[in-house]
Scaffold this motif. Structure first.
Motif, PDB file in Angstrom:
ATOM      1  N   VAL A 166      -1.300   8.199 -17.838  1.00  0.00           N
ATOM      2  CA  VAL A 166      -2.578   8.150 -17.119  1.00  0.00           C
ATOM      3  C   VAL A 166      -3.596   7.221 -17.770  1.00  0.00           C
ATOM      4  O   VAL A 166      -4.610   6.888 -17.153  1.00  0.00           O
ATOM      5  CB  VAL A 166      -3.188   9.565 -17.001  1.00  0.00           C
ATOM      6  N   ASP A 167      -3.343   6.789 -19.012  1.00  0.00           N
ATOM      7  CA  ASP A 167      -4.291   5.966 -19.759  1.00  0.00           C
ATOM      8  C   ASP A 167      -3.731   4.552 -19.915  1.00  0.00           C
ATOM      9  O   ASP A 167      -2.768   4.339 -20.659  1.00  0.00           O
ATOM     10  CB  ASP A 167      -4.537   6.592 -21.137  1.00  0.00           C
ATOM     11  N   PRO A 168      -4.298   3.555 -19.223  1.00  0.00           N
ATOM     12  CA  PRO A 168      -3.770   2.186 -19.311  1.00  0.00           C
ATOM     13  C   PRO A 168      -3.766   1.624 -20.729  1.00  0.00           C
ATOM     14  O   PRO A 168      -2.876   0.855 -21.092  1.00  0.00           O
ATOM     15  CB  PRO A 168      -4.720   1.391 -18.404  1.00  0.00           C
ATOM     16  N   ASN A 169      -4.755   1.989 -21.539  1.00  0.00           N
ATOM     17  CA  ASN A 169      -4.790   1.478 -22.907  1.00  0.00           C
ATOM     18  C   ASN A 169      -3.608   2.000 -23.719  1.00  0.00           C
ATOM     19  O   ASN A 169      -2.973   1.261 -24.472  1.00  0.00           O
ATOM     20  CB  ASN A 169      -6.103   1.866 -23.584  1.00  0.00           C
ATOM     21  N   ALA A 170      -3.315   3.281 -23.570  1.00  0.00           N
ATOM     22  CA  ALA A 170      -2.168   3.852 -24.278  1.00  0.00           C
ATOM     23  C   ALA A 170      -0.852   3.315 -23.725  1.00  0.00           C
ATOM     24  O   ALA A 170       0.135   3.198 -24.450  1.00  0.00           O
ATOM     25  CB  ALA A 170      -2.201   5.375 -24.180  1.00  0.00           C
ATOM     26  N   ALA A 171      -0.836   2.982 -22.430  1.00  0.00           N
ATOM     27  CA  ALA A 171       0.391   2.498 -21.795  1.00  0.00           C
ATOM     28  C   ALA A 171       0.744   1.080 -22.209  1.00  0.00           C
ATOM     29  O   ALA A 171       1.906   0.661 -22.068  1.00  0.00           O
ATOM     30  CB  ALA A 171       0.254   2.564 -20.272  1.00  0.00           C
ATOM     31  N   ALA A 172      -0.214   0.327 -22.719  1.00  0.00           N
ATOM     32  CA  ALA A 172       0.016  -1.095 -22.991  1.00  0.00           C
ATOM     33  C   ALA A 172       1.177  -1.320 -23.957  1.00  0.00           C
ATOM     34  O   ALA A 172       2.001  -2.211 -23.753  1.00  0.00           O
ATOM     35  CB  ALA A 172      -1.265  -1.727 -23.528  1.00  0.00           C
ATOM     36  N   VAL A 173       1.267  -0.506 -25.011  1.00  0.00           N
ATOM     37  CA  VAL A 173       2.344  -0.684 -25.986  1.00  0.00           C
ATOM     38  C   VAL A 173       3.697  -0.414 -25.345  1.00  0.00           C
ATOM     39  O   VAL A 173       4.661  -1.177 -25.517  1.00  0.00           O
ATOM     40  CB  VAL A 173       2.128   0.243 -27.200  1.00  0.00           C
ATOM     41  N   LEU A 174       3.810   0.673 -24.565  1.00  0.00           N
ATOM     42  CA  LEU A 174       5.084   1.026 -23.953  1.00  0.00           C
ATOM     43  C   LEU A 174       5.465   0.022 -22.866  1.00  0.00           C
ATOM     44  O   LEU A 174       6.651  -0.303 -22.707  1.00  0.00           O
ATOM     45  CB  LEU A 174       5.016   2.435 -23.380  1.00  0.00           C
ATOM     46  N   GLU A 175       4.496  -0.474 -22.115  1.00  0.00           N
ATOM     47  CA  GLU A 175       4.798  -1.527 -21.146  1.00  0.00           C
ATOM     48  C   GLU A 175       5.309  -2.774 -21.846  1.00  0.00           C
ATOM     49  O   GLU A 175       6.207  -3.465 -21.345  1.00  0.00           O
ATOM     50  CB  GLU A 175       3.554  -1.847 -20.318  1.00  0.00           C
ATOM     51  N   GLY A 176       4.753  -3.062 -23.022  1.00  0.00           N
ATOM     52  CA  GLY A 176       5.233  -4.199 -23.790  1.00  0.00           C
ATOM     53  C   GLY A 176       6.677  -4.026 -24.229  1.00  0.00           C
ATOM     54  O   GLY A 176       7.441  -5.000 -24.269  1.00  0.00           O
ATOM     55  N   VAL A 177       7.075  -2.794 -24.543  1.00  0.00           N
ATOM     56  CA  VAL A 177       8.469  -2.532 -24.891  1.00  0.00           C
ATOM     57  C   VAL A 177       9.375  -2.836 -23.707  1.00  0.00           C
ATOM     58  O   VAL A 177      10.413  -3.487 -23.841  1.00  0.00           O
ATOM     59  CB  VAL A 177       8.641  -1.071 -25.347  1.00  0.00           C
ATOM     60  N   VAL A 178       8.986  -2.364 -22.514  1.00  0.00           N
ATOM     61  CA  VAL A 178       9.793  -2.607 -21.316  1.00  0.00           C
ATOM     62  C   VAL A 178       9.956  -4.107 -21.078  1.00  0.00           C
ATOM     63  O   VAL A 178      11.039  -4.585 -20.724  1.00  0.00           O
ATOM     64  CB  VAL A 178       9.172  -1.929 -20.089  1.00  0.00           C
ATOM     65  N   ARG A 179       8.895  -4.870 -21.310  1.00  0.00           N
ATOM     66  CA  ARG A 179       8.948  -6.316 -21.076  1.00  0.00           C
ATOM     67  C   ARG A 179       9.893  -7.034 -22.035  1.00  0.00           C
ATOM     68  O   ARG A 179      10.346  -8.136 -21.748  1.00  0.00           O
ATOM     69  CB  ARG A 179       7.550  -6.922 -21.204  1.00  0.00           C
ATOM     70  N   GLU A 180      10.169  -6.420 -23.180  1.00  0.00           N
ATOM     71  CA  GLU A 180      11.012  -7.075 -24.172  1.00  0.00           C
ATOM     72  C   GLU A 180      12.455  -6.565 -24.163  1.00  0.00           C
ATOM     73  O   GLU A 180      13.292  -7.040 -24.942  1.00  0.00           O
ATOM     74  CB  GLU A 180      10.424  -6.886 -25.571  1.00  0.00           C
ATOM     75  N   VAL A 181      12.781  -5.594 -23.309  1.00  0.00           N
ATOM     76  CA  VAL A 181      14.133  -5.059 -23.247  1.00  0.00           C
ATOM     77  C   VAL A 181      15.090  -6.114 -22.689  1.00  0.00           C
ATOM     78  O   VAL A 181      14.758  -6.846 -21.751  1.00  0.00           O
ATOM     79  CB  VAL A 181      14.176  -3.795 -22.367  1.00  0.00           C
ATOM     80  N   VAL A 182      16.292  -6.184 -23.259  1.00  0.00           N
ATOM     81  CA  VAL A 182      17.371  -7.023 -22.730  1.00  0.00           C
ATOM     82  C   VAL A 182      18.502  -6.097 -22.293  1.00  0.00           C
ATOM     83  O   VAL A 182      18.963  -5.261 -23.076  1.00  0.00           O
ATOM     84  CB  VAL A 182      17.883  -8.022 -23.787  1.00  0.00           C
ATOM     85  N   VAL A 183      18.942  -6.223 -21.039  1.00  0.00           N
ATOM     86  CA  VAL A 183      20.042  -5.416 -20.511  1.00  0.00           C
ATOM     87  C   VAL A 183      21.320  -6.242 -20.562  1.00  0.00           C
ATOM     88  O   VAL A 183      21.367  -7.361 -20.045  1.00  0.00           O
ATOM     89  CB  VAL A 183      19.765  -4.960 -19.065  1.00  0.00           C
ATOM     90  N   VAL A 184      22.357  -5.680 -21.187  1.00  0.00           N
ATOM     91  CA  VAL A 184      23.658  -6.344 -21.299  1.00  0.00           C
ATOM     92  C   VAL A 184      24.629  -5.579 -20.403  1.00  0.00           C
ATOM     93  O   VAL A 184      25.233  -4.592 -20.824  1.00  0.00           O
ATOM     94  CB  VAL A 184      24.148  -6.381 -22.756  1.00  0.00           C
ATOM     95  N   ARG A 185      24.759  -6.021 -19.171  1.00  0.00           N
ATOM     96  CA  ARG A 185      25.601  -5.331 -18.184  1.00  0.00           C
ATOM     97  C   ARG A 185      27.087  -5.472 -18.490  1.00  0.00           C
ATOM     98  O   ARG A 185      27.874  -4.537 -18.314  1.00  0.00           O
ATOM     99  CB  ARG A 185      25.266  -5.874 -16.781  1.00  0.00           C
ATOM    100  N   GLY A 186      27.504  -6.652 -18.958  1.00  0.00           N
ATOM    101  CA  GLY A 186      28.919  -6.902 -19.191  1.00  0.00           C
ATOM    102  C   GLY A 186      29.642  -7.195 -17.893  1.00  0.00           C
ATOM    103  O   GLY A 186      29.086  -7.100 -16.794  1.00  0.00           O
ATOM    104  N   ASP A 187      30.914  -7.546 -17.998  1.00  0.00           N
ATOM    105  CA  ASP A 187      31.706  -7.946 -16.839  1.00  0.00           C
ATOM    106  C   ASP A 187      32.687  -6.880 -16.362  1.00  0.00           C
ATOM    107  O   ASP A 187      33.379  -7.084 -15.373  1.00  0.00           O
ATOM    108  CB  ASP A 187      32.489  -9.233 -17.155  1.00  0.00           C
ATOM    109  N   ASP A 188      32.765  -5.757 -17.063  1.00  0.00           N
ATOM    110  CA  ASP A 188      33.700  -4.707 -16.660  1.00  0.00           C
ATOM    111  C   ASP A 188      33.268  -4.090 -15.328  1.00  0.00           C
ATOM    112  O   ASP A 188      32.066  -3.917 -15.074  1.00  0.00           O
ATOM    113  CB  ASP A 188      33.770  -3.604 -17.710  1.00  0.00           C
TER     114      ASP A 188
END
Length: 230
Positions: A166-188
Motif C-alpha cells: 500500500v506504500d509506494p515508497n516502501a514498494a520501490a525497493v521490491l519493484e526494483g528487484v522485479v525489474r532486475e530478475v532474469v528468467v531462464v526458461r530453457g529449451d526443455d
C-alpha cells in the motif's frame, strides 16, 4: 546477502563478469526489445550482482534479503524481504503464443472473493495488477498486491505483502528487484503453468556436498554461511 529459508547456506551472487548460462542459450524467438525487466535469458540485460538459482537469476543488494521457499526437498520460489514487506517470486512455463496473466487474474480475483476479500484491477509499473484485501483469522485484513509478467514461453508471478502493498515508497525497493530478475526458461518441453525448476547456487551446492561427504551432512538442515568478498 542471500539466505535460504529453513536454515540453509548463505551464498554470494554469481560473478557478474562471467557470462551466465541464460546468456549462452537462446530461448524463444526474440520479440520487441524490453526497456526494463524482468528479463528473458536471451535479452541483452544489464549486468548486476545476481544469485543463480537456475530458472531465476535474482539481484542481491544491501537493502533487501533473499530467501528460498521450499516444498519438501524442492525449491519452488524465492522470497525477498525489505521494509516490513515481502515479495514472493515464482516462474512458470507458458504457451508459445499466449500468456497466462489474463486468465490467472480472473482466477485470483475469484479466489479472493471466495475468501470474503475485496479485489480490484489497476495499472502499475508492470502492467495490469490486482490489489486485494484479504481477511485474516488472527488479525486485521491483509493488503496483497499481485503482479504478473508474461515473457517468451514463461510467466513470472510476483506477490507483494506488508507495508509495500500500500506504500509506494516502501514498494520501490521490491519493484526494483522485479525489474532486475532474469528468467531462464530453457529449451526443455514443459506444460503451461508448470514451475520452472530452481536449484541452489553452484557455490552453495559445492559447500553442502563437501560437508555431506565429510560429516554425512543433510542439505536441508542448517548449513555453513558463505560471505561475499568484493
Amino acid at each position: 546477502m542471500f539466505r535460504r529459508r529453513r536454515g540453509a547456506a548463505e551464498t554470494p551472487s554469481d560473478n557478474p563478469s562471467e557470462p551466465t548460462p541464460g546468456q549462452q542459450t537462446a530461448s524463444a524467438p526474440a520479440g520487441p526489445p524490453r526497456e526494463s525487466g524482468p528479463w528473458d535469458a536471451s535479452d541483452g540485460y544489464p549486468q548486476a550482482d545476481r544469485v543463480d538459482l537456475g530458472g531465476l537469476h535474482l539481484p542481491i543488494g544491501p537493502d533487501f534479503e533473499v530467501q528460498l521457499q521450499v516444498a519438501g526437498d524442492q525449491i519452488v520460489g524465492a522470497l525477498v524481504l525489505a521494509h516490513e514487506s515481502a515479495l514472493q517470486l515464482h516462474a512458470f512455463a507458458a504457451p508459445k503464443k499466449s500468456g497466462l496473466w489474463d486468465d490467472l487474474r480472473v482466477e485470483l480475483a475469484r479466489d479472493v472473493e471466495s475468501a470474503k476479500g475485496t479485489v480490484e484491477e489497476t495499472e502499475g509499473p508492470f502492467g495490469t495488477e490486482l490489489h486485494a484485501v484479504v481477511p485474516q483469522e488472527n488479525g486485521p485484513a491483509a493488503p496483497i498486491r499481485y503482479i504478473g509478467v508474461d515473457g517468451p514461453r514463461w510467466f513470472l508471478r510476483a506477490v507483494i505483502t506488508g507495508r509495500a502493498a500500500v506504500d509506494p515508497n516502501a514498494a520501490a525497493v521490491l519493484e526494483g528487484v522485479v525489474r532486475e530478475v532474469v528468467v531462464v526458461r530453457g529449451d526443455d518441453p514443459m506444460a503451461p503453468r508448470e514451475g520452472i525448476p530452481l536449484q541452489l547456487p553452484p557455490e552453495a551446492r559445492q559447500a553442502l556436498e563437501e560437508q555431506s561427504e565429510d560429516k554425512g551432512y543433510d542439505p536441508y538442515e542448517r548449513g555453513p554461511e558463505i560471505t561475499e568478498t568484493r
